[in-house]
Every structure is written in C-alpha cells, then in structure tokens.
Design a protein around this motif. Structure first.
Motif, PDB file in Angstrom:
ATOM      1  N   ALA A 209     -15.588   0.172 -20.808  1.00 57.68           N
ATOM      2  CA  ALA A 209     -16.253  -0.312 -19.591  1.00 57.68           C
ATOM      3  C   ALA A 209     -16.409  -1.829 -19.507  1.00 57.68           C
ATOM      4  N   PRO A 210     -16.801  -2.540 -20.568  1.00 59.12           N
ATOM      5  CA  PRO A 210     -17.010  -3.989 -20.415  1.00 59.12           C
ATOM      6  C   PRO A 210     -15.753  -4.770 -20.032  1.00 59.12           C
ATOM      7  N   TRP A 211     -14.588  -4.222 -20.326  1.00 51.24           N
ATOM      8  CA  TRP A 211     -13.325  -4.935 -20.085  1.00 51.24           C
ATOM      9  C   TRP A 211     -12.489  -4.288 -18.995  1.00 51.24           C
ATOM     10  N   LEU A 212     -12.985  -3.248 -18.385  1.00 47.68           N
ATOM     11  CA  LEU A 212     -12.181  -2.435 -17.473  1.00 47.68           C
ATOM     12  C   LEU A 212     -12.003  -3.146 -16.131  1.00 47.68           C
ATOM     13  N   ARG A 213     -10.727  -3.386 -15.774  1.00 46.63           N
ATOM     14  CA  ARG A 213     -10.408  -4.063 -14.517  1.00 46.63           C
ATOM     15  C   ARG A 213      -9.500  -3.232 -13.609  1.00 46.63           C
ATOM     16  N   HIS A 214      -8.854  -2.204 -14.179  1.00 50.99           N
ATOM     17  CA  HIS A 214      -7.956  -1.361 -13.392  1.00 50.99           C
ATOM     18  C   HIS A 214      -7.859   0.001 -14.081  1.00 50.99           C
ATOM     19  N   VAL A 215      -7.776   1.067 -13.273  1.00 49.71           N
ATOM     20  CA  VAL A 215      -7.677   2.420 -13.815  1.00 49.71           C
ATOM     21  C   VAL A 215      -6.499   3.128 -13.158  1.00 49.71           C
ATOM     22  N   GLN A 216      -5.689   3.778 -13.981  1.00 49.73           N
ATOM     23  CA  GLN A 216      -4.648   4.677 -13.510  1.00 49.73           C
ATOM     24  C   GLN A 216      -5.028   6.094 -13.927  1.00 49.73           C
ATOM     25  N   ILE A 217      -4.665   7.069 -13.104  1.00 53.67           N
ATOM     26  CA  ILE A 217      -5.130   8.428 -13.374  1.00 53.67           C
ATOM     27  C   ILE A 217      -4.063   9.445 -13.001  1.00 53.67           C
ATOM     28  N   GLU A 218      -3.918  10.434 -13.846  1.00 58.63           N
ATOM     29  CA  GLU A 218      -3.018  11.559 -13.657  1.00 58.63           C
ATOM     30  C   GLU A 218      -3.364  12.561 -14.739  1.00 58.63           C
ATOM     31  N   ASP A 219      -2.726  13.713 -14.738  1.00 58.40           N
ATOM     32  CA  ASP A 219      -2.955  14.691 -15.795  1.00 58.40           C
ATOM     33  C   ASP A 219      -1.938  14.465 -16.916  1.00 58.40           C
ATOM     34  N   MET A 220      -2.273  14.950 -18.123  1.00 63.68           N
ATOM     35  CA  MET A 220      -1.388  14.780 -19.273  1.00 63.68           C
ATOM     36  C   MET A 220      -1.819  15.743 -20.367  1.00 63.68           C
ATOM     37  N   ARG A 221      -0.923  15.960 -21.316  1.00 63.06           N
ATOM     38  CA  ARG A 221      -1.217  16.825 -22.457  1.00 63.06           C
ATOM     39  C   ARG A 221      -1.286  15.987 -23.727  1.00 63.06           C
ATOM     40  N   ARG A 222      -2.024  16.491 -24.695  1.00 62.54           N
ATOM     41  CA  ARG A 222      -2.165  15.797 -25.960  1.00 62.54           C
ATOM     42  C   ARG A 222      -0.808  15.626 -26.637  1.00 62.54           C
ATOM     43  N   GLY A 223      -0.498  14.381 -27.019  1.00 61.49           N
ATOM     44  CA  GLY A 223       0.705  14.102 -27.773  1.00 61.49           C
ATOM     45  C   GLY A 223       1.987  14.049 -26.980  1.00 61.49           C
ATOM     46  N   VAL A 224       1.920  14.224 -25.656  1.00 64.54           N
ATOM     47  CA  VAL A 224       3.129  14.229 -24.825  1.00 64.54           C
ATOM     48  C   VAL A 224       2.946  13.200 -23.705  1.00 64.54           C
ATOM     49  N   HIS A 225       3.747  12.144 -23.725  1.00 62.55           N
ATOM     50  CA  HIS A 225       3.622  11.102 -22.714  1.00 62.55           C
ATOM     51  C   HIS A 225       4.430  11.495 -21.478  1.00 62.55           C
ATOM     52  N   GLU A 226       3.828  12.350 -20.664  1.00 60.89           N
ATOM     53  CA  GLU A 226       4.440  12.811 -19.412  1.00 60.89           C
ATOM     54  C   GLU A 226       3.364  12.840 -18.331  1.00 60.89           C
ATOM     55  N   HIS A 227       3.555  12.017 -17.296  1.00 56.46           N
ATOM     56  CA  HIS A 227       2.597  11.952 -16.198  1.00 56.46           C
ATOM     57  C   HIS A 227       2.731  13.213 -15.351  1.00 56.46           C
ATOM     58  N   LEU A 228       1.648  13.964 -15.231  1.00 56.98           N
ATOM     59  CA  LEU A 228       1.680  15.262 -14.558  1.00 56.98           C
ATOM     60  C   LEU A 228       0.757  15.274 -13.345  1.00 56.98           C
ATOM     61  N   PRO A 229       1.112  16.007 -12.301  1.00 62.36           N
ATOM     62  CA  PRO A 229       0.161  16.229 -11.203  1.00 62.36           C
ATOM     63  C   PRO A 229      -1.109  16.888 -11.729  1.00 62.36           C
ATOM     64  N   PHE A 230      -2.198  16.665 -11.027  1.00 56.15           N
ATOM     65  CA  PHE A 230      -3.492  17.197 -11.439  1.00 56.15           C
ATOM     66  C   PHE A 230      -3.447  18.719 -11.523  1.00 56.15           C
ATOM     67  N   GLY A 231      -4.033  19.233 -12.595  1.00 56.09           N
ATOM     68  CA  GLY A 231      -4.059  20.667 -12.814  1.00 56.09           C
ATOM     69  C   GLY A 231      -2.937  21.189 -13.673  1.00 56.09           C
ATOM     70  N   GLU A 232      -1.964  20.319 -14.014  1.00 58.52           N
ATOM     71  CA  GLU A 232      -0.837  20.751 -14.833  1.00 58.52           C
ATOM     72  C   GLU A 232      -0.954  20.287 -16.278  1.00 58.52           C
ATOM     73  N   GLY A 233      -2.000  19.559 -16.593  1.00 58.12           N
ATOM     74  CA  GLY A 233      -2.218  19.088 -17.955  1.00 58.12           C
ATOM     75  C   GLY A 233      -3.495  19.643 -18.536  1.00 58.12           C
ATOM     76  N   GLU A 234      -4.132  18.864 -19.412  1.00 58.90           N
ATOM     77  CA  GLU A 234      -5.274  19.350 -20.184  1.00 58.90           C
ATOM     78  C   GLU A 234      -6.567  18.584 -19.929  1.00 58.90           C
ATOM     79  N   ILE A 235      -6.563  17.627 -19.021  1.00 61.59           N
ATOM     80  CA  ILE A 235      -7.731  16.752 -18.870  1.00 61.59           C
ATOM     81  C   ILE A 235      -8.828  17.431 -18.067  1.00 61.59           C
ATOM     82  N   ASP A 236     -10.057  17.253 -18.534  1.00 61.37           N
ATOM     83  CA  ASP A 236     -11.251  17.693 -17.814  1.00 61.37           C
ATOM     84  C   ASP A 236     -11.725  16.506 -16.976  1.00 61.37           C
ATOM     85  N   PHE A 237     -11.468  16.528 -15.672  1.00 60.81           N
ATOM     86  CA  PHE A 237     -11.663  15.340 -14.853  1.00 60.81           C
ATOM     87  C   PHE A 237     -13.089  15.065 -14.398  1.00 60.81           C
ATOM     88  N   PRO A 238     -13.940  16.050 -14.131  1.00 58.72           N
ATOM     89  CA  PRO A 238     -15.294  15.695 -13.693  1.00 58.72           C
ATOM     90  C   PRO A 238     -16.029  14.740 -14.634  1.00 58.72           C
TER      91      PRO A 238
END
Length: 285
Positions: A209-238
């Motif tokens: 937070a103290p250094w945060l100037r820009h945020v990118q967001i998408e879904d993703m799975r652990r250990g796999v660098h693949e940008h996924l539409p929301f709901g297709e990965g493992e992230i709990d977004f709320p």
C-alpha cells in the motif's frame, strides 16, 4: 475507505480502434483506461505525438475517463524481439532506446493528466550476473525517474514473473539501490501475486500500500503465469477489493487481459459486472 475505480487495458482491445475502445469503456461504466503505447493505438514513435496526445486528452476528458500509461507493448521497439530491447540488455544503445521510450511515456502521461506510468525490468540476459543486471536496471531508471520527478508523474514498476524484478521483495531491493526516490512507485498485478508471491493477493495489497501507484487485475492460478478472465482461476476477489478500499488506494484498477482481444468487448462488459459483484460481496463500497 475508497471505492475502487476500474479501468480496462487497451492491450486487451487491440482489435478496436482506440476511440471505439474508449467509447465502449465509457458506455459500460468504466472509470478509466490503462493505455498501452503501441502502434495500433497511441503510437509513441509515429510523427506528431504531442498533437495526437493533446487530442486524446480532450477525448478522455469528454468521456470522463481517467488514464494510466502502460509500456508493455510487445514489439513497439523491435519487430522481431518481444519486449526488446529491455533495460537489462548488454548493448548500452539498446538499453538507451528503452529509456527513451519510457521518458516519452512520462511526457505523454503528463500531457494526458495520467495517474502513473507503468514499466517493468525485463528478463536477465544470458551470461549476465544478478549484480550486473541490477546495476544496469538502476542506472537505466535514473533518467526516467528524473523525468518523472520533473513532470510530477509516478513511475510504477511492475514485478513480472520471469523478470529480474519478479516479486515485491525485488521491488524493495530496487528501491534500496536507488535510495528510495520519491517518484518510484509500484504496479501490483493481482494475478502475479496469486502466481508466485508467498502471501495471498489481499495480503500483498496491504503490504504494498505505501508504494502502490497502479493496479492490474485478472484471474490466475498458482505457479502458472497465464492471465485469465475472472472466474477461471483461483483468486478470491472480495478480500482483494476490500484491501484496496481499506488501504486508501486512489488510482485505477485495470483489467489486464492482453491475450483476449478477440473477445475484448464481451470480456470488458463481463469483467466490470464481476468486479462490482465482488466489490459488493467484500463490502468495498
């Protein structure tokens, strides 16, 4: 507590003309846009960039869209080498070409009234020691940070899987090497946190937070660098959106789906609906 402000990256709308993309995002209800400087939209190497930038600034203002300038175009400098040249290249002239692009991005951002300029380190070249790579990165960023300071625009470095600067810990190493300059900030990609950070994404948001100037967001799975539409990965977004609201982040949270441009308009609509639902579920309103 701040309400998150959502944007969509133009690198996920490359099948649309830039003005069509901006009108789409405004009509859908987005707050802004992550503008990747590239040949199909705002080409940073084509003639008369200042005039084109001023016209875009007026258009963004009429549409009520904020903007962050992103510099992750794949082939904007070298048509044969993805993301080349980088800030880590052995050839100093090649590094200088990337530095010039980043300085130009800072100038564009100032003319657009952007929140920040995003960048990343690049992949360490073969036969290059970590010490040499970090030295090159720090030296290359010095003039970019000087331009950022002169224009009052934060430079937001993104930890990128596979790059020299890949984690939040790496960002702090760079910050230390540079003497903690005021205009050095952080781009946090929520999917990257899921991919490789030891802590969950919401915890990463709070730590950054103290250094945060820009945020990118998408879904993703652990250990796999693949940008996924929301709901297709493992992230709990709320919890992620609640953390962004609780920590007072005021920039854009930009959907980053650069490999889904073929379905860009549909995904832009679905993504905003998903994020608003997750925001309500997490109480980030």
């Amino acid at each position: 507590m701040n309400t998150p402000r959502y944007g969509y990256g133009t690198n996920g709308l490359t099948d649309l003309r830039l003005d069509d993309a901006l009108v789409l995002l405004a009509d859908l209800g987005y707050d802004g846009v992550g503008l990747t400087l590239d040949h199909m939209h705002l080409d940073p190497l084509a003639p008369d960039l200042p005039t084109r930038t001023r016209a875009l600034a007026r258009r963004l203002d009429r549409l009520g869209l904020g903007v962050t300038v992103e510099t992750g175009a794949r082939y904007v400098l070298d048509p044969r080498r993805k993301h080349g040249p980088s800030l880590l290249d052995a050839d100093p002239d090649a590094r200088a070409a990337r530095v010039r692009l980043l300085i130009r991005a800072v100038e564009v951002a100032a003319d657009l009234g952007a929140h920040a300029v995003h960048c990343f380190s690049g992949i360490t070249p073969e036969a290059t020691t970590p010490d040499t790579a970090w030295k090159r990165l720090a030296e290359a960023l010095a003039p970019v940070l000087a331009a950022a300071r002169a224009h009052g625009i934060p430079l937001a470095v993104e930890p990128e899987p596979g790059h020299l600067l890949a984690t939040l810990s790496d960002f702090h190493h760079l910050r230390s090497l540079l003497g903690d300059p005021e205009h050095l900030g952080l781009t946090l990609d929520i999917g990257h946190c899921q991919c490789l950070e030891p802590e969950p994404p919401a915890a990463c948001v709070r730590a950054a937070a103290p250094w945060l100037r820009h945020v990118q967001i998408e879904d993703m799975r652990r250990g796999v660098h693949e940008h996924l539409p929301f709901g297709e990965g493992e992230i709990d977004f709320p919890p992620v959106l609640r953390a962004l609201a609780d920590t007072g982040y005021q920039g854009l949270t930009v959907v980053e789906l650069p490999r889904h441009s073929h379905a860009g308009p549909e995904l832009a609509e679905r993504s905003l609906r998903f994020l608003r639902a997750a925001q309500a579920a997490g109480g980030a309103t």
